[in-house]
Design a protein around this motif. Structure first.
Motif, short mmCIF file in Angstrom:
data_model
loop_
_atom_site.label_atom_id
_atom_site.label_comp_id
_atom_site.label_asym_id
_atom_site.label_seq_id
_atom_site.Cartn_x
_atom_site.Cartn_y
_atom_site.Cartn_z
N ASP A 1 5.88 22.21 -24.32
CA ASP A 1 6.56 21.43 -23.24
C ASP A 1 7.54 21.31 -23.89
N ARG A 2 8.15 21.72 -23.08
CA ARG A 2 9.89 21.64 -23.08
C ARG A 2 10.35 20.51 -23.43
N ALA A 3 9.70 19.90 -22.03
CA ALA A 3 10.48 18.22 -22.31
C ALA A 3 9.55 16.85 -22.88
N ASN A 4 8.91 17.56 -23.11
CA ASN A 4 7.77 16.46 -24.30
C ASN A 4 7.33 15.74 -24.06
N THR A 5 7.20 16.17 -22.55
CA THR A 5 6.29 14.77 -21.87
C THR A 5 5.08 14.49 -21.82
N GLY A 6 3.92 15.67 -23.10
CA GLY A 6 3.02 15.17 -23.35
C GLY A 6 2.47 16.54 -22.23
N HIS A 7 3.12 16.54 -20.96
CA HIS A 7 1.79 18.07 -20.60
C HIS A 7 2.37 19.30 -20.44
N THR B 1 2.93 23.62 -19.84
CA THR B 1 3.03 24.49 -18.88
C THR B 1 2.58 25.12 -19.58
#
Length: 204
Positions: free
Chosen positions: A161-167, A169
């Motif tokens: 979760d590179r962007a710390n979005t909780g999603h 990939t």
């Protein structure tokens, strides 16, 4: 019947024949795009398409230029990598591919632009597994029952979760780094079934 309706019916027919979701959509002029993920190889889908167009149901599509495009999933990448590893082909393919790149004088991106783990071996691994995906029909399917847990482990190792979005990939690039780290680790350091998991943990 309209051409759009025939295109939808043709896509549905090919989906039923191949067992994968097939989409057929208009591009421009007389060009249409037939797309699917994993499933049959390009040549096999082209054969199914030509057979369907030779019949009487899709006459409105016969004079259209239909380009076939198959994409592959991250699971397909993991399945082919694990199958190659089990068969003993992965290590030699990486070594041969890396040696070939060096013999051609292929340069790696400058440090600071690339991750230190992105070596000639890394790029050789990506190419080898990519070619296996292209050459294999239904590449997402495990080649042997014992591959299944390792496929899931490799997918987990390549999930971030590179962007710390909780999603989170999954990426074949992260899977390649985890798998390569496991391949290069001393044989006595870790059980084979845990190689990709431990490699991922050490890299985070």
């Amino acid at each position: 019947m309209s051409r759009s309706r025939q295109a939808a019916l043709l896509a549905r027919h090919l989906s039923e024949v191949t067992g994968v979701n097939v989409e057929l959509y208009y591009h421009s002029g007389t060009r249409w795009i037939l797309g699917w993920t994993d499933g049959p190889r390009w040549e096999e889908m082209r054969g199914h398409l030509d057979t369907a167009l030779a019949g009487y149901r899709y006459v409105e599509m016969r004079d259209r230029k239909i380009d076939c495009h198959r994409s592959t999933s991250e699971r397909a990448w993991a399945a082919r990598a694990i199958a190659s590893r089990r068969e003993g082909a992965l290590g030699p393919a990486i070594a041969e591919g890396a040696a070939w790149r060096r013999s051609l004088g292929v340069e790696l991106p400058r440090m600071g632009v690339r991750d230190p783990s992105e070596t000639h071996e890394y790029y050789a691994l990506l190419r080898h597994v990519g070619e296996l995906c292209e050459q294999t029909a239904y590449p997402d399917r495990a080649s042997a029952p014992e591959d299944e847990p390792l496929i899931e482990q490799l997918l987990a190792a390549g999930t971030r979760d590179r962007a710390n979005t909780g999603h989170p990939t999954v990426s074949e690039y992260d899977m390649a780094k985890a798998l390569l780290a496991g391949e290069q680790a001393p044989a006595g350091d870790q059980p084979p079934k845990l190689a990709v998991v431990r490699a991922a943990e050490e890299g985070r």
